[in-house]
Design a protein around this motif. Sequence first.
Motif, short mmCIF file in Angstrom:
data_model
loop_
_atom_site.label_atom_id
_atom_site.label_comp_id
_atom_site.label_asym_id
_atom_site.label_seq_id
_atom_site.Cartn_x
_atom_site.Cartn_y
_atom_site.Cartn_z
N THR A 1 7.22 -6.48 -1.23
CA THR A 1 6.68 -5.21 -0.75
C THR A 1 5.80 -4.55 -1.81
O THR A 1 4.71 -4.08 -1.52
CB THR A 1 7.81 -4.26 -0.34
N GLU A 2 6.30 -4.54 -3.06
CA GLU A 2 5.53 -3.95 -4.15
C GLU A 2 4.25 -4.74 -4.40
O GLU A 2 3.17 -4.14 -4.59
CB GLU A 2 6.37 -3.90 -5.42
N GLN B 1 1.70 -4.03 -1.76
CA GLN B 1 1.09 -2.71 -1.94
C GLN B 1 0.04 -2.75 -3.04
O GLN B 1 -1.03 -2.17 -2.91
CB GLN B 1 2.15 -1.66 -2.26
N ASP C 1 -3.88 -1.96 -2.68
CA ASP C 1 -4.56 -0.99 -3.54
C ASP C 1 -5.81 -1.59 -4.18
O ASP C 1 -6.86 -0.94 -4.25
CB ASP C 1 -3.62 -0.48 -4.63
#
Length: 50
Positions: A4-5, A8, A12
Amino acid sequence: MNDTELNQIIADVLDGNTEQFEKIMEIYQKPIFLYCYHMLGNYAEAEENA
């Protein structure tokens, strides 16, 4: 870092926050270098290709 990180951070970067790319490099640079070194058998060539 979990998926998930990482997803993300990738989102970004794709949105223009290129400073986040450094986090991806910190995670994958050493494993990629080690893989290149294993495949090429030459430290200098592995550095060029990693």
